[in-house]
Design an enzyme around this catalytic site. Structure first.
Site, PDB file in Angstrom:
ATOM      1  N   ASP A 114      40.100   5.825  -2.352  1.00  0.00           N
ATOM      2  CA  ASP A 114      39.703   6.877  -1.420  1.00  0.00           C
ATOM      3  C   ASP A 114      40.184   8.182  -2.033  1.00  0.00           C
ATOM      4  O   ASP A 114      41.397   8.447  -2.113  1.00  0.00           O
ATOM      5  CB  ASP A 114      40.307   6.657  -0.026  1.00  0.00           C
ATOM      6  CG  ASP A 114      39.383   5.824   0.860  1.00  0.00           C
ATOM      7  OD1 ASP A 114      38.410   5.248   0.336  1.00  0.00           O
ATOM      8  OD2 ASP A 114      39.633   5.763   2.079  1.00  0.00           O
TER       9      ASP A 114
ATOM     10  N   ASP B  54      37.068  10.210   1.069  1.00  0.00           N
ATOM     11  CA  ASP B  54      37.666  10.194   2.401  1.00  0.00           C
ATOM     12  C   ASP B  54      38.313  11.566   2.588  1.00  0.00           C
ATOM     13  O   ASP B  54      39.534  11.717   2.554  1.00  0.00           O
ATOM     14  CB  ASP B  54      38.692   9.057   2.505  1.00  0.00           C
ATOM     15  CG  ASP B  54      39.130   8.841   3.941  1.00  0.00           C
ATOM     16  OD1 ASP B  54      38.717   9.631   4.811  1.00  0.00           O
ATOM     17  OD2 ASP B  54      39.886   7.886   4.194  1.00  0.00           O
TER      18      ASP B  54
ATOM     19  N   ASP C 233      31.794   4.734  13.781  1.00  0.00           N
ATOM     20  CA  ASP C 233      31.188   5.996  13.294  1.00  0.00           C
ATOM     21  C   ASP C 233      29.685   5.909  13.372  1.00  0.00           C
ATOM     22  O   ASP C 233      29.015   6.880  13.681  1.00  0.00           O
ATOM     23  CB  ASP C 233      31.445   6.275  11.793  1.00  0.00           C
ATOM     24  CG  ASP C 233      32.846   6.083  11.347  1.00  0.00           C
ATOM     25  OD1 ASP C 233      33.746   6.395  12.122  1.00  0.00           O
ATOM     26  OD2 ASP C 233      33.023   5.618  10.194  1.00  0.00           O
TER      27      ASP C 233
ATOM     28  N   ASP D 145      48.435  14.000   6.744  1.00  0.00           N
ATOM     29  CA  ASP D 145      47.282  13.550   5.969  1.00  0.00           C
ATOM     30  C   ASP D 145      46.165  14.574   6.102  1.00  0.00           C
ATOM     31  O   ASP D 145      45.347  14.493   7.013  1.00  0.00           O
ATOM     32  CB  ASP D 145      46.869  12.189   6.580  1.00  0.00           C
ATOM     33  CG  ASP D 145      45.881  11.435   5.730  1.00  0.00           C
ATOM     34  OD1 ASP D 145      45.684  11.822   4.565  1.00  0.00           O
ATOM     35  OD2 ASP D 145      45.311  10.455   6.233  1.00  0.00           O
TER      36      ASP D 145
ATOM     37  N   GLU E  98      44.476   5.443  -1.630  1.00  0.00           N
ATOM     38  CA  GLU E  98      44.082   6.808  -1.237  1.00  0.00           C
ATOM     39  C   GLU E  98      45.162   7.812  -1.640  1.00  0.00           C
ATOM     40  O   GLU E  98      46.353   7.613  -1.377  1.00  0.00           O
ATOM     41  CB  GLU E  98      43.843   6.853   0.269  1.00  0.00           C
ATOM     42  CG  GLU E  98      43.501   8.247   0.775  1.00  0.00           C
ATOM     43  CD  GLU E  98      42.888   8.243   2.158  1.00  0.00           C
ATOM     44  OE1 GLU E  98      42.164   7.288   2.514  1.00  0.00           O
ATOM     45  OE2 GLU E  98      43.131   9.212   2.895  1.00  0.00           O
TER      46      GLU E  98
ATOM     47  N   HIS F 268      33.016   3.117   9.374  1.00  0.00           N
ATOM     48  CA  HIS F 268      33.641   2.317  10.424  1.00  0.00           C
ATOM     49  C   HIS F 268      32.509   1.982  11.394  1.00  0.00           C
ATOM     50  O   HIS F 268      31.628   2.817  11.634  1.00  0.00           O
ATOM     51  CB  HIS F 268      34.664   3.103  11.235  1.00  0.00           C
ATOM     52  CG  HIS F 268      35.813   3.661  10.463  1.00  0.00           C
ATOM     53  ND1 HIS F 268      35.745   4.850   9.800  1.00  0.00           N
ATOM     54  CD2 HIS F 268      37.079   3.201  10.294  1.00  0.00           C
ATOM     55  CE1 HIS F 268      36.912   5.102   9.237  1.00  0.00           C
ATOM     56  NE2 HIS F 268      37.749   4.114   9.512  1.00  0.00           N
TER      57      HIS F 268
ATOM     58  N   HIS G 219      47.538   9.177   1.046  1.00  0.00           N
ATOM     59  CA  HIS G 219      48.433   8.129   1.548  1.00  0.00           C
ATOM     60  C   HIS G 219      49.563   7.883   0.553  1.00  0.00           C
ATOM     61  O   HIS G 219      50.705   7.630   0.948  1.00  0.00           O
ATOM     62  CB  HIS G 219      47.666   6.823   1.771  1.00  0.00           C
ATOM     63  CG  HIS G 219      46.589   6.917   2.812  1.00  0.00           C
ATOM     64  ND1 HIS G 219      45.811   5.850   3.169  1.00  0.00           N
ATOM     65  CD2 HIS G 219      46.163   7.952   3.574  1.00  0.00           C
ATOM     66  CE1 HIS G 219      44.954   6.215   4.104  1.00  0.00           C
ATOM     67  NE2 HIS G 219      45.146   7.489   4.360  1.00  0.00           N
TER      68      HIS G 219
HETATM   69  C1  XUL Z   1      42.911   7.107   7.457  1.00  0.00           C
HETATM   70  C2  XUL Z   1      41.981   6.569   6.458  1.00  0.00           C
HETATM   71  C3  XUL Z   1      40.841   5.800   7.006  1.00  0.00           C
HETATM   72  C4  XUL Z   1      40.439   4.636   6.164  1.00  0.00           C
HETATM   73  C5  XUL Z   1      39.399   3.757   6.792  1.00  0.00           C
HETATM   74  O1  XUL Z   1      43.945   7.850   6.926  1.00  0.00           O
HETATM   75  O2  XUL Z   1      42.123   6.783   5.280  1.00  0.00           O
HETATM   76  O3  XUL Z   1      39.779   6.674   7.166  1.00  0.00           O
HETATM   77  O4  XUL Z   1      39.956   5.044   4.933  1.00  0.00           O
HETATM   78  O5  XUL Z   1      39.767   3.305   8.032  1.00  0.00           O
HETATM   79 CO    CO Z   2      40.978   6.291   3.624  1.00  0.00          CO
END
Ligand code: XUL
Ligand code: CO
Length: 435
Positions: A294, A337, A102, A305, A266, A99, A269
């Site tokens: 991810d 991630d 970061d 999460d 992800e 990001h 998620h």
């Molecule tokens: C949050 C997440 C983020 C994204 C990028 O749950 O997964 O870190 O991967 O913004």
């Molecule tokens: Co992510």
């Protein structure tokens, strides 16, 4: 520099007892004619490796980060780059993701923040050139700063929308400058807490307008990588618009964005959305829209999460079955991630954590390739549908049947006979490959 107390991690094979060695990840080993590292395309997440101090809602950070002076200075940000590249070099991870906030600090105003980003991007660029490491994707953090409390592109404030656009414009340009392969949108605050104060239709229209501006800007600056949307149903928002793969695909189709976007799926998620990871991957791959992954996992006992490292070999196998079936990742990769548990506060724990994730996916890859080569699983699925290969089934699939035809068939055929789904047999079959 030596902040991580180890040499470059080597592959030592299954029988090694060395915790600082790969037991399965052998980067150049060919699986189905392609090197493991090219199948897996591992990426390090700058936010977890360099910026996650392991604080939680109940307590302060625990991570030892001796390289970090705790300041919001550009100098501190530049120092972190060297440490991050030491980490990448030692783990043999060849891609990374960030990001904007970061890698560089947010300063007093947008101009100063842009300049800070430029300074860090210049250093990242020279480190990439020196090492061959590549940027898998960049993204803008539109969720931490208080100005984004009501969202970025879905904020009810047009001023915030504009600020978010300015930030994404700059983050896209930084991604382009670093030859990034993709650009991600994860809409942590693009959603709502209550519909009592929300015009959902207007917010979704705004989000689509924002994405169309991103597409236009990509053309202007010559960024040709895909955009990714990363679905997540909630946390931090109560309801996020990008709730799962199907919702994202519907949104992209409704607003005519499918040519420019793919999905970044992800694991944690997917489970928060009440799906399995393989479900979300399959929905995306079926639409030709699986872009990147991810890689992490949740905790069955904890309902948020947790972003744990992916060490579940069964899960890694399921992921790699989908990835191999779709012919592999192209622009995307497996981005860790994932964060250490707060009790694992030493720098070397970052290395252990990534070794675990990489070895789990190397095993998942080898097992998935073996399952595919064996063929029994795929054959079972093919045969399960073989009534659609000829006669009435083939005509249904070809769009040549009416309800009258079906009725005539049902009258003539009588009560259908069913074959067993053999779920337990197939679960046993998978287990036979998990040695
Ligand atoms: C949050 C997440 C983020 C994204 C990028 O749950 O997964 O870190 O991967 O913004
Ligand atoms: Co992510």
């Amino acid at each position: 520099m030596n902040y991580f107390d180890c040499d470059k991690i080597q592959y030592e094979g299954q029988n090694s007892k060395n915790p600082l060695a790969f037991k399965h990840y052998n980067p150049d080993e060919l699986i189905d004619g392609k090197a493991m590292k090219d199948h897996l395309r591992f990426a390090g997440a700058y936010w977890h490796v360099m910026r996650n101090d392991l604080s939680d809602p109940f307590g302060a950070g625990t991570a030892h980060m001796p390289w970090d002076d705790g300041s919001n200075s550009v100098e501190n940000a530049l120092n972190r780059v060297d440490v991050f590249f030491e980490f990448l070099e030692k783990t043999g991870i060849e891609f990374y993701c960030w990001h904007d906030r970061d890698i560089a600090p947010e300063l007093n105003n947008l101009k100063e923040s842009h300049a800070a980003l430029d300074a860090v991007v210049a250093k990242l660029k020279s480190k990439q050139e020196e090492t061959g490491v590549k940027l898998l994707w960049g993204t803008a953090c539109l969720f931490s700063h208080p100005r984004y409390a009501h969202g970025g592109a879905t904020s009810p404030s047009a001023d915030v929308f504009a600020y978010a656009g300015a930030q994404v414009k700059k983050a896209m340009e930084a991604t382009k400058e670093l030859d990034g392969l993709g650009y991600t949108f994860w809409g942590g605050r693009e959603g709502y807490s209550t519909l009592l104060n929300t015009n959902m239709k207007r917010e979704l229209d705004h989000l689509a307008a924002f994405f169309h501006m991103a597409v236009d800007h990509a053309k202007k600056i010559g960024f040709d990588g895909p955009f990714y949307i990363e679905p997540k149903p909630r946390e931090p928002s109560t309801h996020q618009y990008d709730s799962d793969a199907a919702a994202c695909l519907n949104f992209l189709r409704e607003y005519d964005l499918t040519d420019h976007f793919k999905l970044n799926i992800e694991t944690n998620h997917a489970t928060l959305a009440g799906h399995t990871m393989e479900h979300e991957l399959t929905v995306s791959a079926n639409a030709g829209m699986l872009g990147s992954i991810d890689a992490n996992r949740g905790d069955t006992l904890v309902g948020w999460d947790t972003d744990q490292f992916p060490t579940d070999i069964h899960l890694a196998t399921q992921v790699m079955l989908v990835v191999l079936k779709m012919g592999g990742l192209t622009t995307g990769g497996l981005n860790f991630d994932a964060k250490r548990r707060r009790e694992s506060h030493d720098p070397i724990d970052l290395i252990h954590a990534h070794i675990g994730g990489m070895d789990a996916f190397a095993r998942g890859l080898k097992i998935a390739a073996a399952i595919r080569e064996d063929g029994r699983l795929a054959n079972f699925v093919d045969e399960r549908y073989n009534s659609f290969d000829n006669n009435i089934g083939a005509r249904i699939e070809a769009g040549q049947c009416s309800f009258e035809d079906l009725e005539a068939h049902a009258f003539a055929n009588g009560e259908p006979t069913l074959s067993s789904g053999r779920q337990e047999m197939l679960e046993n079959l998978i287990n036979d490959f998990l040695q």
